[in-house]
Enzyme design. Structure first.
Site, PDB file in Angstrom:
ATOM      1  N   SER A  98      41.819  66.642  53.801  1.00 12.00           N
ATOM      2  CA  SER A  98      41.005  65.693  54.557  1.00 12.00           C
ATOM      3  C   SER A  98      41.830  64.789  55.469  1.00 12.00           C
ATOM      4  O   SER A  98      41.271  63.905  56.121  1.00 12.00           O
ATOM      5  CB  SER A  98      40.165  64.835  53.598  1.00 12.00           C
ATOM      6  OG  SER A  98      40.992  64.034  52.775  1.00 12.00           O
ATOM      7  N   ASP A 114      51.246  66.284  39.166  1.00 10.88           N
ATOM      8  CA  ASP A 114      50.965  66.591  37.765  1.00 10.88           C
ATOM      9  C   ASP A 114      50.759  68.101  37.678  1.00 10.88           C
ATOM     10  O   ASP A 114      49.659  68.614  37.904  1.00 10.88           O
ATOM     11  CB  ASP A 114      49.719  65.828  37.308  1.00 10.88           C
ATOM     12  CG  ASP A 114      49.427  65.994  35.818  1.00 10.88           C
ATOM     13  OD1 ASP A 114      49.857  67.017  35.241  1.00 10.88           O
ATOM     14  OD2 ASP A 114      48.757  65.118  35.250  1.00 10.88           O
ATOM     15  N   ASN A 137      49.484  71.427  52.917  1.00 12.74           N
ATOM     16  CA  ASN A 137      49.580  70.364  53.918  1.00 12.74           C
ATOM     17  C   ASN A 137      49.802  68.996  53.287  1.00 12.74           C
ATOM     18  O   ASN A 137      50.179  68.051  53.979  1.00 12.74           O
ATOM     19  CB  ASN A 137      48.291  70.358  54.753  1.00 12.74           C
ATOM     20  CG  ASN A 137      48.194  69.170  55.676  1.00 12.74           C
ATOM     21  OD1 ASN A 137      48.948  69.053  56.639  1.00 12.74           O
ATOM     22  ND2 ASN A 137      47.278  68.247  55.386  1.00 12.74           N
ATOM     23  N   TYR A 155      61.723  62.075  52.942  1.00 12.27           N
ATOM     24  CA  TYR A 155      60.731  62.903  53.627  1.00 12.27           C
ATOM     25  C   TYR A 155      61.388  64.137  54.258  1.00 12.27           C
ATOM     26  O   TYR A 155      60.895  65.263  54.116  1.00 12.27           O
ATOM     27  CB  TYR A 155      60.047  62.055  54.690  1.00 12.27           C
ATOM     28  CG  TYR A 155      58.948  62.724  55.466  1.00 12.27           C
ATOM     29  CD1 TYR A 155      57.678  62.887  54.922  1.00 12.27           C
ATOM     30  CD2 TYR A 155      59.158  63.158  56.783  1.00 12.27           C
ATOM     31  CE1 TYR A 155      56.652  63.479  55.643  1.00 12.27           C
ATOM     32  CE2 TYR A 155      58.141  63.748  57.506  1.00 12.27           C
ATOM     33  CZ  TYR A 155      56.892  63.904  56.935  1.00 12.27           C
ATOM     34  OH  TYR A 155      55.888  64.488  57.661  1.00 12.27           O
TER      35      TYR A 155
END
Length: 235
Positions: A11, A58, A81, A146
């Site tokens: 989303s 998890d 993604n 990152y």
């Protein structure tokens, strides 16, 4: 041919564009969310897909969620993604900031793919696309965590490609550059983007989604183990 496709972080701005594009290809799209299931559900309703939530850091919980989805049949397209960033120079980076970013992006790739891969290769057809970043190719100040995570995806995908190419499964990486989003708009003026990017503009999420849809299609059957930047010439 309709196939089942799963998009992690589905989303987000890029994730939403990918989900919509895969739906136009005729696939059943499973939209993954973590913190905002409502937004994923709204998108799923729009594209006649389905939404689900799990924390990719998890691993057992993710496996349980995906096993439930696999009960309806194999998932032959995975687009990883999901990601996060927590930018700070390395000297001031906490262990939590390092682990938080690496776990979502890199451990999340493992957590999402491992339950899917055996059913996928059982069909002798599969497409794996990981969304990296130009930062994973070039590095970036304040983004050691990152950049390391996004670069790690490239190595993981190359290895997966070698393991499963003979089974009809391809694995590739898409590395977006500066892509339009509310966060980018808040952090970087258009003038600065024009200075940095040879194309003199930010990319659109739909431009990333077009490449993902191609790599996830029959048309890309002989492309595997590759990293393609969508960056307007940056890098």
């Amino acid at each position: 041919m309709m196939r089942r496709a799963l998009v992690t972080g589905g989303s987000s701005p890029i994730g939403s564009a990918i989900c919509r594009r895969l739906a136009t290809e005729g696939h059943e799209v499973l939209v993954h969310a973590h913190g905002n299931l409502g937004r994923a559900e709204a998108l799923a309703a729009e594209i006649d897909g389905a939404a689900f939530a799990c924390d990719l850091t998890d691993v057992p919980a993710t496996a349980a969620a995906l096993e439930g989805l696999l009960a309806a049949g194999p998932i032959q397209i995975l687009v990883h993604n999901a990601g996060t960033h927590d930018d700070v120079p390395l000297a001031g980076m906490s262990e939590a900031q390092w682990r938080g970013v690496v776990d979502v992006t890199l451990t999340g790739f493992y957590a999402a793919l491992r339950p899917l891969i055996l059913p996928m290769i059982g069909t002798r057809w599969g497409r794996i696309v990981a969304i990296s970043s130009i930062s994973g190719l070039l590095g970036n100040r304040g983004q050691a965590n990152y950049a390391a995570a996004k670069a790690g995806l490239i190595g993981a995908v190359k290895s997966v490609s070698l393991e499963y190419a003979s089974r009809g499964v391809t694995a590739n990486v898409v590395a977006p550059g500066i892509i339009e989003s509310p966060a980018v708009a808040a952090a970087m003026p258009r003038e600065r983007i024009a200075e940095l990017v040879p194309a003199r503009r930010a990319g659109r999420p739909e431009e990333v989604a077009e490449l993902v849809a191609f790599l996830a299609s029959e048309r890309a059957a002989y492309i595997s183990g590759q990293t393609v930047a969508v960056s307007g010439g940056l890098g």
